[in-house]
Design a protein around this motif. Sequence first.
Motif, mmCIF file in Angstrom:
data_model
loop_
_atom_site.group_PDB
_atom_site.id
_atom_site.type_symbol
_atom_site.label_atom_id
_atom_site.label_comp_id
_atom_site.label_asym_id
_atom_site.label_seq_id
_atom_site.Cartn_x
_atom_site.Cartn_y
_atom_site.Cartn_z
ATOM 1 N N HIS A 25 0.840 -1.206 0.000
ATOM 2 C CA HIS A 25 0.000 0.000 0.000
ATOM 3 C C HIS A 25 0.877 1.259 0.000
ATOM 4 O O HIS A 25 0.604 2.219 -0.729
ATOM 5 C CB HIS A 25 -0.931 -0.006 1.214
ATOM 6 C CG HIS A 25 -1.769 1.219 1.320
ATOM 7 N ND1 HIS A 25 -2.885 1.422 0.548
ATOM 8 C CD2 HIS A 25 -1.638 2.318 2.098
ATOM 9 C CE1 HIS A 25 -3.422 2.596 0.844
ATOM 10 N NE2 HIS A 25 -2.684 3.150 1.785
ATOM 11 N N LYS A 28 2.463 1.736 -3.443
ATOM 12 C CA LYS A 28 1.460 2.217 -4.394
ATOM 13 C C LYS A 28 1.152 3.693 -4.147
ATOM 14 O O LYS A 28 1.037 4.480 -5.088
ATOM 15 C CB LYS A 28 0.187 1.398 -4.314
ATOM 16 C CG LYS A 28 -0.861 1.840 -5.334
ATOM 17 C CD LYS A 28 -2.140 1.069 -5.230
ATOM 18 C CE LYS A 28 -3.169 1.490 -6.248
ATOM 19 N NZ LYS A 28 -3.276 2.917 -6.516
ATOM 20 N N HIS A 29 1.020 4.070 -2.897
ATOM 21 C CA HIS A 29 0.724 5.463 -2.548
ATOM 22 C C HIS A 29 1.805 6.382 -3.122
ATOM 23 O O HIS A 29 1.489 7.411 -3.727
ATOM 24 C CB HIS A 29 0.647 5.602 -1.023
ATOM 25 C CG HIS A 29 0.500 7.006 -0.545
ATOM 26 N ND1 HIS A 29 -0.680 7.711 -0.640
ATOM 27 C CD2 HIS A 29 1.388 7.850 0.040
ATOM 28 C CE1 HIS A 29 -0.507 8.916 -0.143
ATOM 29 N NE2 HIS A 29 0.738 9.021 0.288
ATOM 30 N N ALA A 31 3.934 5.606 -5.598
ATOM 31 C CA ALA A 31 3.941 5.465 -7.058
ATOM 32 C C ALA A 31 2.861 6.358 -7.683
ATOM 33 O O ALA A 31 3.088 6.966 -8.738
ATOM 34 C CB ALA A 31 3.726 4.015 -7.461
ATOM 35 N N ASP A 32 1.709 6.452 -7.023
ATOM 36 C CA ASP A 32 0.638 7.320 -7.517
ATOM 37 C C ASP A 32 1.081 8.775 -7.567
ATOM 38 O O ASP A 32 0.544 9.565 -8.334
ATOM 39 C CB ASP A 32 -0.614 7.196 -6.640
ATOM 40 C CG ASP A 32 -1.324 5.862 -6.780
ATOM 41 O OD1 ASP A 32 -1.024 5.115 -7.737
ATOM 42 O OD2 ASP A 32 -2.174 5.563 -5.920
ATOM 43 N N ARG A 33 2.067 9.122 -6.742
ATOM 44 C CA ARG A 33 2.611 10.486 -6.724
ATOM 45 C C ARG A 33 3.902 10.594 -7.527
ATOM 46 O O ARG A 33 4.586 11.620 -7.477
ATOM 47 C CB ARG A 33 2.858 10.908 -5.280
ATOM 48 C CG ARG A 33 1.557 10.984 -4.492
ATOM 49 C CD ARG A 33 1.698 11.268 -3.031
ATOM 50 N NE ARG A 33 2.937 11.876 -2.591
ATOM 51 C CZ ARG A 33 3.372 11.871 -1.348
ATOM 52 N NH1 ARG A 33 2.662 11.278 -0.413
ATOM 53 N NH2 ARG A 33 4.494 12.447 -1.014
#
Length: 68
Positions: A25, A28-29, A31-33
């Motif tokens: 998680h 991913k958090h 990577a989203d940024r």
Amino acid sequence: MTRPIRDLDVPLPEVELQIAELRAHAVKHLADRGQTPTGAHWDQWHEFLDIDPDLRGRDYTPQPKGAK
């Protein structure tokens, strides 16, 4: 005070699964940024979650009571 893994009420495989899910998680958090985790990120997350920052490669084999 830190409690040994063997003394937790949750079986070790469940603890390992939860840690892996939290790590995924977090990755991913970031990577989203458009970022990747740094050592400082892991240190902050482990401190926040109150878990040992060096879990990788540790031996959690149950030890006799009183062993160090």
